[in-house]
Design a protein around this motif. Structure first.
Motif, PDB file in Angstrom:
ATOM      1  N   VAL A  34      30.997  21.726  -6.012  1.00 41.48           N
ATOM      2  CA  VAL A  34      32.525  21.849  -6.542  1.00 41.48           C
ATOM      3  C   VAL A  34      33.150  20.456  -6.484  1.00 41.48           C
ATOM      4  N   VAL A  35      33.070  19.902  -5.460  1.00 42.20           N
ATOM      5  CA  VAL A  35      34.022  18.758  -5.356  1.00 42.20           C
ATOM      6  C   VAL A  35      33.358  17.566  -6.286  1.00 42.20           C
ATOM      7  N   GLN A  36      31.700  17.379  -6.285  1.00 44.43           N
ATOM      8  CA  GLN A  36      31.378  16.423  -7.023  1.00 44.43           C
ATOM      9  C   GLN A  36      31.725  16.706  -8.289  1.00 44.43           C
ATOM     10  N   SER A 304      30.448  14.474   0.513  1.00 40.53           N
ATOM     11  CA  SER A 304      29.960  15.216  -0.585  1.00 40.53           C
ATOM     12  C   SER A 304      29.072  14.595  -1.628  1.00 40.53           C
ATOM     13  N   ASP A 305      29.549  13.185  -2.033  1.00 38.53           N
ATOM     14  CA  ASP A 305      28.608  12.364  -2.689  1.00 38.53           C
ATOM     15  C   ASP A 305      27.404  12.196  -2.082  1.00 38.53           C
ATOM     16  N   VAL A 625      17.657  24.064  -4.894  1.00 35.48           N
ATOM     17  CA  VAL A 625      17.405  23.767  -6.375  1.00 35.48           C
ATOM     18  C   VAL A 625      18.151  24.506  -7.558  1.00 35.48           C
ATOM     19  N   ASP A 626      18.100  26.064  -7.148  1.00 39.50           N
ATOM     20  CA  ASP A 626      18.729  27.103  -7.913  1.00 39.50           C
ATOM     21  C   ASP A 626      20.035  26.973  -8.043  1.00 39.50           C
ATOM     22  N   VAL A 627      20.900  26.566  -7.024  1.00 39.93           N
ATOM     23  CA  VAL A 627      22.293  26.407  -7.145  1.00 39.93           C
ATOM     24  C   VAL A 627      22.569  25.014  -7.730  1.00 39.93           C
ATOM     25  N   PHE A 628      21.868  24.102  -7.547  1.00 37.77           N
ATOM     26  CA  PHE A 628      22.101  22.743  -8.382  1.00 37.77           C
ATOM     27  C   PHE A 628      21.835  23.058  -9.794  1.00 37.77           C
ATOM     28  N   ALA A 629      20.964  23.869 -10.120  1.00 38.17           N
ATOM     29  CA  ALA A 629      20.808  24.047 -11.523  1.00 38.17           C
ATOM     30  C   ALA A 629      22.258  24.746 -12.263  1.00 38.17           C
ATOM     31  N   ILE A 630      22.538  25.901 -11.504  1.00 35.41           N
ATOM     32  CA  ILE A 630      23.946  26.594 -11.987  1.00 35.41           C
ATOM     33  C   ILE A 630      24.879  25.328 -11.945  1.00 35.41           C
ATOM     34  N   TYR A 631      24.828  24.301 -10.905  1.00 32.16           N
ATOM     35  CA  TYR A 631      25.891  23.342 -11.312  1.00 32.16           C
ATOM     36  C   TYR A 631      25.667  22.676 -12.606  1.00 32.16           C
ATOM     37  N   GLY A 632      24.454  22.300 -12.618  1.00 28.89           N
ATOM     38  CA  GLY A 632      24.177  21.367 -13.962  1.00 28.89           C
ATOM     39  C   GLY A 632      24.606  22.105 -15.125  1.00 28.89           C
ATOM     40  N   LEU A 633      24.522  23.474 -15.119  1.00 25.41           N
ATOM     41  CA  LEU A 633      24.834  24.279 -16.397  1.00 25.41           C
ATOM     42  C   LEU A 633      26.310  24.169 -16.627  1.00 25.41           C
ATOM     43  N   VAL A 634      27.093  24.247 -15.569  1.00 22.28           N
ATOM     44  CA  VAL A 634      28.515  24.055 -15.625  1.00 22.28           C
ATOM     45  C   VAL A 634      29.111  22.767 -15.697  1.00 22.28           C
ATOM     46  N   PHE A 635      28.804  21.631 -14.881  1.00 22.38           N
ATOM     47  CA  PHE A 635      29.312  20.520 -14.883  1.00 22.38           C
ATOM     48  C   PHE A 635      28.506  19.343 -15.637  1.00 22.38           C
TER      49      PHE A 635
END
Length: 722
Positions: A34-36, A304-305, A625-635
């Motif tokens: 979220v921060v990223q 975070s970065d 990986v799955d959480v990062f995929a959701i992040y990719g879809l949003v951001f």
């Protein structure tokens, strides 16, 4: 240290602790993402060409027609402009690692100071530049945390953007700024209602807003001469000049700055900071609390970065490993198939020309069936083995069952079937009891929830014609494959287990002969001390012991056994939890194989390495990986993320289709493969996480017996071949 001692080395801890660990990890990952996403993807440094839309009904005339420095503190609106022959030089959108140092060098050359309205995200990336700005005698102002348009932002974000940038400045420099410039602002008459609301809200927190009177428009890169013209004063009146030290290529800005500073000096203008131009001290020491919170914010964003960067590289590595694994198993499976066909063709050719070939294995076999509360399926299992085309003796070892298992076997009255009753001691003790009673040199072990085809035993033992072979894995098939859960397990058995076994066979590092169907040389079993009870995966432990003793372990894909798979998620979880935990125990117990030679070294460096990477580390990383995929879809780019997922699914489908073809299976169940990625895959990953945490916590896991359903029937031979 034995695997069993490993599992008991600490006091019992609640296994549920793994959920808190997993939740904490995913929560930390979620916060980092979220921060990223907020810092780098919801906004960003762009040019100032975006006009402020909307009306200006609420904007006071004192602002619209007043001076560029707006003071709305205390409810009273006052504005002020620099005095005549005074130019307040300001820079937006930095600091930038390329252009800010060059601009500072030009200012130092001309002995001039300026005000730098810094963006928090850029300041975090370049803290030394922020400190240099102050060290050179310049002034720092707030330009928001992520260069967000305050005029269109909700109140909570306005506060976050302004105060966040202030905290960054305090954390890096130890000073607090009182000057604010909203991104995308320009001259007074361009202020609209949204921007005015943000200015008033900032004023309530003590900020003065600095607008501009002359925009260099250097963000358009119009050329050095045009920038100089835009900055040229038309008279002696004081001005606030706007330039940029970040947000793009500022080569023209640097060149124009050097030129205009010389002209301003020749024309008698004093160039200074905005605060000095209007006679205020715009910066002071930050309080201890402000510095602590600022440092926490800066280091939190940096962490975070770093975390996201590390995950990004790990994702690349995981993707490479996944692709390599897919290529590797397909190549090895094809090689395994060619070798089997070549061996069969050679045997047929030699028979035609009357050339001696490796003899067919025809000696009788002892089949050991350990049974504990197997009343639901024991009759089908025993009858299927009795119907074998190969001569067998069947030893059913009732391990203290509390149901009618022993009575059912005894009541069958089938020839060649021996029943041994014993007190409950666990599956390894039952197998050892059967092994002690076996009459033949070749032994087949089969679970009580498994049925054989008539040709299974004969096909299974044929590799024993090679004296180097000590154990053989058969091809386990899911009998109750109806329903989506059954279809998922059917896919896993065919694609996961059987493809891997072909790879292990080719690489000579087979780690597991499954309890459902496995053949062994009796003397090889005696040499390794029989079946050990050190782990909950006695079949894996035994297979690894045989490999370390120098025996080859191979896979015979045409020796089929049909087994009952769990019919509920709870039952599946218990079964896989025991399997995974037991495999971890066995891997730890046989870790010494890594430094051994021969068959043991192949197991250690190839087999254990494969299990560690593909079945432990990769599943542990999979939820991220799955959480990062959701992040990719949003951001990020949802189209690109979706395309990558489809490519991954296509690779999985092609690999599955090939595996089904090798096993002569219908492709119909593969329609469930996309759903498997969303549900079943996550369940298996959580099983691995729970198993690893349980092992690390030192909790002793009990044996989990699977529920039996009585669905076993000997399928027609064509079912396994169509």
């Amino acid at each position: 240290m034995s695997a069993r001692r490993l599992s008991k080395r600490t006091a019992p801890v609640s296994v549920r602790a793994h959920w808190f660990i997993l939740l904490a990890v995913l929560l930390a990952l979620g916060v980092a993402l979220v921060v990223q996403g907020y810092m780098h993807h919801l906004a960003g440094i762009a040019d100032d060409s975006v006009p402020a839309g909307g009306s200006a009904i609420s904007v006071p005339d004192a602002v619209s027609h007043g001076g560029p420095v707006v003071d709305a503190r205390g409810g009273t609106v006052r504005t002020v402009a620099p005095p005549d022959h005074t130019l307040a030089l300001t820079f937006d959108d930095g600091p930038d690692p390329v252009w800010t140092p060059r601009i500072l060098d030009v200012l130092r050359k001309h002995h001039v100071h300026a005000t730098f309205f810094v963006v928090g995200s850029a300041a975090i990336d370049n803290p030394d530049l922020v400190r240099r700005i102050l060290a050179d005698g310049n002034e720092i102002g707030v330009h928001t945390l992520t260069h967000a348009d305050l005029g269109s932002a909700p109140p909570w974000r306005q506060q976050l953007e302004v105060q966040g940038d202030q905290q960054v400045i305090a954390g890096i420099t130890g000073h607090a700024a009182t000057l604010l410039r909203p991104p995308y602002s320009s001259e007074n008459d361009a202020v609209r209602d949204g921007t005015w609301t943000a200015i008033r809200a900032a004023a309530d927190r003590g900020y003065l807003t600095v607008l501009t009177t002359q925009d260099s428009e250097d963000w358009q890169r119009p050329g050095v001469a045009a920038i100089e013209q835009n900055l040229a004063p038309s008279g002696p009146k004081g001005q606030v000049l706007l330039m940029h030290d970040g947000g793009g290529d500022r080569d023209q800005t640097v060149a124009a700055l050097d030129s205009v500073l010389t002209k301003f000096a020749d024309q008698g203008f004093r160039v200074t900071t905005a605060g000095d131009a209007v006679g205020i001290a715009s910066m002071g020491d930050a309080s201890v609390g402000e510095q602590v919170s600022g440092n926490a914010l800066v280091w939190g964003i940096r962490l975070s970065d770093f975390f996201i960067a590390a995950i990004s590289w790990a994702l690349v590595a995981a993707g490479v490993v996944t692709v390599v694994r897919a290529v590797l198993v397909v190549v090895c499976a094809a090689r395994h198939r060619r070798a089997a066909r070549r061996s069969l063709a050679t045997a047929r050719s030699r028979r035609r020309v009357d050339v001696p070939v490796r003899p067919e294995v025809t000696e009788p076999v002892s089949v050991i069936v350990p049974a504990y509360n197997e009343a639901a399926g024991i009759e089908a299992a025993v009858r299927s083995i009795v119907a074998s085309s190969h001569p067998v003796e069947i030893i059913v070892v009732d391990d203290g069952s509390t149901d009618d298992t022993a009575d059912i076997v005894e009541g069958l009255g089938l020839p060649g079937v021996t029943l041994i009753r014993k007190e409950n001691g666990g599956k390894p003790s039952a197998l050892n009891a059967g092994l002690a009673a076996a009459s033949h040199d070749l032994v087949v072990m089969v679970d009580g929830d498994t049925v054989f085809e008539p040709e299974t035993v004969h096909a299974l033992i044929q590799p024993f014609a090679d004296p180097r072979v000590g154990a053989i894995s058969g091809n386990t098939k899911v009998a109750n494959r109806g329903g989506i859960l059954g279809a998922w397990q059917h896919i896993e058995y065919v694609v996961g287990f059987n493809l891997d076994r072909r790879l292990f066979d080719v690489a000579e590092c087979m780690p597991t002969v499954p309890g459902a169907i496995g053949a062994f040389r009796r003397d090889a079993l005696f040499r390794v001390g029989g079946v050990s009870d050190d782990t909950l995966a006695e079949d894996t432990d035994l297979t690894m012991s045989l490999c370390r003793d120098g025996w080859r372990v191979v896979y015979q894909d045409d020796a089929r056994a049909w087994t009952e798979a769990p019919a509920s998620l709870g039952a599946l979880w218990k079964q896989r939890y025991r399997w995974c935990y037991g495999t971890l125990q066995a891997m730890w117990k046989h870790r010494g194989a890594v430094v051994q030679g021969g068959q043991a070294g192949k197991l250690g460096r190839r087999g254990l390495g494969y299990l560690l990477v593909l079945q432990v580390l990769l599943p542990l990383f999979a939820p991220i990986v799955d959480v990062f995929a959701i992040y990719g879809l949003v951001f990020l780019d949802p189209v690109r993320i979706g395309a990558l997922w489809l490519v991954f699914l296509l690779v999985q489908f092609l690999m599955a289709a090939y595996a089904f073809r090798l096993d002569n299976e219908s492709l119909r169940p593969l329609w469930t493969l996309p759903l498997q990625q969303f549900v079943y895959r996550q369940l298996m990953y959580l099983v691995v996480i729970q198993s690893v945490v349980t092992a690390l916590a030192g909790v002793h896991l009990r044996w989990h017996r699977m529920e039996r359903y009585g669905s076993l029937r000997v399928p027609p031979a064509s079912q396994g071949q169509a």
